[in-house]
Design a protein around this motif. Sequence first.
Motif, PDB file in Angstrom:
ATOM      1  N   VAL A   1      -3.115   3.737 -11.277  1.00  0.00           N
ATOM      2  CA  VAL A   1      -3.499   4.607 -12.111  1.00  0.00           C
ATOM      3  C   VAL A   1      -2.882   6.040 -11.566  1.00  0.00           C
ATOM      4  O   VAL A   1      -2.224   6.604 -12.423  1.00  0.00           O
ATOM      5  CB  VAL A   1      -4.987   4.478 -12.140  1.00  0.00           C
ATOM      6  N   LEU A   2      -3.032   6.193 -10.327  1.00  0.00           N
ATOM      7  CA  LEU A   2      -2.431   7.445  -9.799  1.00  0.00           C
ATOM      8  C   LEU A   2      -0.982   7.467 -10.102  1.00  0.00           C
ATOM      9  O   LEU A   2      -0.440   8.648 -10.537  1.00  0.00           O
ATOM     10  CB  LEU A   2      -2.853   7.685  -8.405  1.00  0.00           C
ATOM     11  N   ARG A   3      -0.148   6.211  -9.871  1.00  0.00           N
ATOM     12  CA  ARG A   3       1.241   6.234  -9.974  1.00  0.00           C
ATOM     13  C   ARG A   3       1.674   6.389 -11.635  1.00  0.00           C
ATOM     14  O   ARG A   3       2.371   7.295 -11.881  1.00  0.00           O
ATOM     15  CB  ARG A   3       1.829   5.190  -9.794  1.00  0.00           C
ATOM     16  N   ARG A   4       0.738   5.948 -12.328  1.00  0.00           N
ATOM     17  CA  ARG A   4       0.930   6.172 -13.989  1.00  0.00           C
ATOM     18  C   ARG A   4       1.009   7.474 -14.192  1.00  0.00           C
ATOM     19  O   ARG A   4       1.510   7.969 -15.141  1.00  0.00           O
ATOM     20  CB  ARG A   4       0.232   5.326 -14.553  1.00  0.00           C
ATOM     21  N   LEU A   5      -0.291   8.172 -13.876  1.00  0.00           N
ATOM     22  CA  LEU A   5      -0.498   9.619 -14.266  1.00  0.00           C
ATOM     23  C   LEU A   5       0.568  10.496 -13.883  1.00  0.00           C
ATOM     24  O   LEU A   5       0.825  11.527 -14.447  1.00  0.00           O
ATOM     25  CB  LEU A   5      -1.966   9.964 -13.990  1.00  0.00           C
ATOM     26  N   LEU A   6       1.030  10.401 -12.490  1.00  0.00           N
ATOM     27  CA  LEU A   6       1.908  11.461 -11.928  1.00  0.00           C
ATOM     28  C   LEU A   6       3.432  11.129 -12.432  1.00  0.00           C
ATOM     29  O   LEU A   6       4.432  11.927 -12.016  1.00  0.00           O
ATOM     30  CB  LEU A   6       1.578  11.510 -10.621  1.00  0.00           C
ATOM     31  N   THR A   7       3.843   9.950 -12.724  1.00  0.00           N
ATOM     32  CA  THR A   7       5.199   9.714 -12.793  1.00  0.00           C
ATOM     33  C   THR A   7       5.604  10.145 -14.206  1.00  0.00           C
ATOM     34  O   THR A   7       4.759  10.021 -15.291  1.00  0.00           O
ATOM     35  CB  THR A   7       5.326   8.116 -12.984  1.00  0.00           C
ATOM     36  N   ASN A   8       6.720  10.722 -14.258  1.00  0.00           N
ATOM     37  CA  ASN A   8       7.290  11.619 -15.411  1.00  0.00           C
ATOM     38  C   ASN A   8       7.859  10.353 -16.305  1.00  0.00           C
ATOM     39  O   ASN A   8       8.668   9.576 -15.633  1.00  0.00           O
ATOM     40  CB  ASN A   8       8.393  12.325 -15.104  1.00  0.00           C
TER      41      ASN A   8
ATOM     42  N   ASN B   1       9.372   4.362 -20.986  1.00  0.00           N
ATOM     43  CA  ASN B   1       8.214   4.915 -21.393  1.00  0.00           C
ATOM     44  C   ASN B   1       7.074   5.131 -20.780  1.00  0.00           C
ATOM     45  O   ASN B   1       5.849   5.474 -21.155  1.00  0.00           O
ATOM     46  CB  ASN B   1       8.030   4.431 -22.961  1.00  0.00           C
ATOM     47  N   TYR B   2       7.202   4.658 -19.117  1.00  0.00           N
ATOM     48  CA  TYR B   2       5.967   4.552 -18.493  1.00  0.00           C
ATOM     49  C   TYR B   2       5.705   5.916 -17.618  1.00  0.00           C
ATOM     50  O   TYR B   2       6.709   6.745 -17.478  1.00  0.00           O
ATOM     51  CB  TYR B   2       6.371   3.468 -17.346  1.00  0.00           C
ATOM     52  N   GLY B   3       4.487   6.248 -17.788  1.00  0.00           N
ATOM     53  CA  GLY B   3       4.154   7.629 -16.931  1.00  0.00           C
ATOM     54  C   GLY B   3       3.627   8.642 -17.946  1.00  0.00           C
ATOM     55  O   GLY B   3       4.229   8.657 -18.929  1.00  0.00           O
ATOM     56  N   ALA B   4       2.673   9.312 -17.313  1.00  0.00           N
ATOM     57  CA  ALA B   4       2.147  10.458 -18.156  1.00  0.00           C
ATOM     58  C   ALA B   4       2.945  11.775 -17.770  1.00  0.00           C
ATOM     59  O   ALA B   4       2.934  12.786 -18.709  1.00  0.00           O
ATOM     60  CB  ALA B   4       0.641  10.726 -17.942  1.00  0.00           C
ATOM     61  N   GLY B   5       3.032  12.160 -16.908  1.00  0.00           N
ATOM     62  CA  GLY B   5       3.998  13.184 -16.098  1.00  0.00           C
ATOM     63  C   GLY B   5       2.737  14.291 -16.353  1.00  0.00           C
ATOM     64  O   GLY B   5       3.224  15.421 -16.635  1.00  0.00           O
TER      65      GLY B   5
ATOM     66  N   SER C   1      -2.135  -3.804  -0.348  1.00  0.00           N
ATOM     67  CA  SER C   1      -3.293  -3.247  -0.951  1.00  0.00           C
ATOM     68  C   SER C   1      -3.686  -4.127  -2.023  1.00  0.00           C
ATOM     69  O   SER C   1      -2.950  -4.763  -2.774  1.00  0.00           O
ATOM     70  CB  SER C   1      -2.698  -1.859  -1.615  1.00  0.00           C
ATOM     71  N   GLU C   2      -5.078  -4.016  -2.247  1.00  0.00           N
ATOM     72  CA  GLU C   2      -5.723  -5.212  -3.407  1.00  0.00           C
ATOM     73  C   GLU C   2      -7.031  -4.646  -3.835  1.00  0.00           C
ATOM     74  O   GLU C   2      -7.411  -3.670  -3.365  1.00  0.00           O
ATOM     75  CB  GLU C   2      -5.480  -6.529  -3.023  1.00  0.00           C
ATOM     76  N   GLY C   3      -7.293  -5.212  -4.823  1.00  0.00           N
ATOM     77  CA  GLY C   3      -8.704  -5.005  -5.490  1.00  0.00           C
ATOM     78  C   GLY C   3      -8.714  -3.376  -6.076  1.00  0.00           C
ATOM     79  O   GLY C   3      -7.788  -2.834  -6.773  1.00  0.00           O
ATOM     80  N   THR C   4      -9.872  -2.620  -5.734  1.00  0.00           N
ATOM     81  CA  THR C   4     -10.014  -1.558  -6.212  1.00  0.00           C
ATOM     82  C   THR C   4      -8.776  -0.411  -5.853  1.00  0.00           C
ATOM     83  O   THR C   4      -8.476   0.477  -6.511  1.00  0.00           O
ATOM     84  CB  THR C   4     -11.443  -0.847  -6.088  1.00  0.00           C
ATOM     85  N   THR C   5      -8.536  -0.425  -4.637  1.00  0.00           N
ATOM     86  CA  THR C   5      -7.683   0.184  -4.159  1.00  0.00           C
ATOM     87  C   THR C   5      -5.984   0.211  -4.718  1.00  0.00           C
ATOM     88  O   THR C   5      -5.559   1.114  -5.144  1.00  0.00           O
ATOM     89  CB  THR C   5      -7.323   0.187  -2.353  1.00  0.00           C
ATOM     90  N   LEU C   6      -5.832  -1.094  -5.015  1.00  0.00           N
ATOM     91  CA  LEU C   6      -4.616  -1.285  -5.806  1.00  0.00           C
ATOM     92  C   LEU C   6      -4.700  -0.646  -7.212  1.00  0.00           C
ATOM     93  O   LEU C   6      -3.754  -0.047  -7.650  1.00  0.00           O
ATOM     94  CB  LEU C   6      -4.224  -2.643  -5.976  1.00  0.00           C
ATOM     95  N   THR C   7      -5.930  -0.872  -7.732  1.00  0.00           N
ATOM     96  CA  THR C   7      -5.673  -0.414  -9.166  1.00  0.00           C
ATOM     97  C   THR C   7      -5.751   1.418  -8.994  1.00  0.00           C
ATOM     98  O   THR C   7      -5.049   1.930  -9.960  1.00  0.00           O
ATOM     99  CB  THR C   7      -7.385  -0.514  -9.619  1.00  0.00           C
TER     100      THR C   7
ATOM    101  N   ALA D   1       0.890  -1.047   0.091  1.00  0.00           N
ATOM    102  CA  ALA D   1       0.014  -0.041  -0.229  1.00  0.00           C
ATOM    103  C   ALA D   1       0.791   1.160   0.071  1.00  0.00           C
ATOM    104  O   ALA D   1       1.679   1.338   0.961  1.00  0.00           O
ATOM    105  CB  ALA D   1      -1.073   0.141   1.191  1.00  0.00           C
ATOM    106  N   LEU D   2       0.811   2.033  -1.086  1.00  0.00           N
ATOM    107  CA  LEU D   2       1.775   3.298  -1.223  1.00  0.00           C
ATOM    108  C   LEU D   2       1.007   4.272  -2.139  1.00  0.00           C
ATOM    109  O   LEU D   2       0.882   3.980  -3.533  1.00  0.00           O
ATOM    110  CB  LEU D   2       2.952   2.970  -1.870  1.00  0.00           C
ATOM    111  N   GLN D   3       0.438   5.183  -1.517  1.00  0.00           N
ATOM    112  CA  GLN D   3      -0.056   6.325  -2.500  1.00  0.00           C
ATOM    113  C   GLN D   3       1.070   7.199  -2.809  1.00  0.00           C
ATOM    114  O   GLN D   3       2.030   7.388  -2.179  1.00  0.00           O
ATOM    115  CB  GLN D   3      -0.892   7.281  -1.494  1.00  0.00           C
ATOM    116  N   PHE D   4       0.949   7.595  -4.075  1.00  0.00           N
ATOM    117  CA  PHE D   4       2.084   8.391  -4.877  1.00  0.00           C
ATOM    118  C   PHE D   4       2.570   9.651  -3.952  1.00  0.00           C
ATOM    119  O   PHE D   4       1.783  10.450  -3.645  1.00  0.00           O
ATOM    120  CB  PHE D   4       1.553   8.844  -6.191  1.00  0.00           C
ATOM    121  N   GLY D   5       3.861   9.617  -3.530  1.00  0.00           N
ATOM    122  CA  GLY D   5       4.285  10.744  -2.941  1.00  0.00           C
ATOM    123  C   GLY D   5       4.391  10.543  -1.446  1.00  0.00           C
ATOM    124  O   GLY D   5       4.849  11.224  -0.765  1.00  0.00           O
ATOM    125  N   GLY D   6       3.896   9.353  -1.129  1.00  0.00           N
ATOM    126  CA  GLY D   6       3.520   9.053   0.574  1.00  0.00           C
ATOM    127  C   GLY D   6       4.554   8.336   1.035  1.00  0.00           C
ATOM    128  O   GLY D   6       5.647   7.579   0.076  1.00  0.00           O
ATOM    129  N   ASP D   7       4.338   7.491   2.119  1.00  0.00           N
ATOM    130  CA  ASP D   7       5.231   6.447   2.723  1.00  0.00           C
ATOM    131  C   ASP D   7       4.498   5.208   2.710  1.00  0.00           C
ATOM    132  O   ASP D   7       3.297   5.168   2.725  1.00  0.00           O
ATOM    133  CB  ASP D   7       5.739   7.017   4.212  1.00  0.00           C
TER     134      ASP D   7
END
Length: 120
Positions: free
Chosen positions: A33-40, A49-53, A23-29, A5-11
Amino acid sequence: MADLALQFGGDLAIGPTGDLLLSEGTTLTQQRVLRRLLTNPLDYIWQLNYGAGLGKYVGQPGAPAAIAGMARTQILLEAAVVASPAPIVGVMAQTDGTVNLSLSYTDAAAGETSALTFSL
């Protein structure tokens, strides 16, 4: 399959038994999604080539349309997100420069619609 369980930018979080929280299920998804969208792009050394930045679009002319398009494209690259029905992406630029995103997508594992809202 569970993941840490790790929210982007958290501990990492500690679970009720003192172990690392999983983390599993919808929380993991949502985490993925958040990690992909915020990773440069180029920041994830195992997959350059991973991430939307999305943060790079804040304050740019035409940012809401660019953010919506990039988010829509990137969210569909997650295996846990169903392509049909298509995800719905809402972007709202605030006068203080903040950009609010709202995503609605179908979680492949749960088969249910999930919502995710965050600010850049």
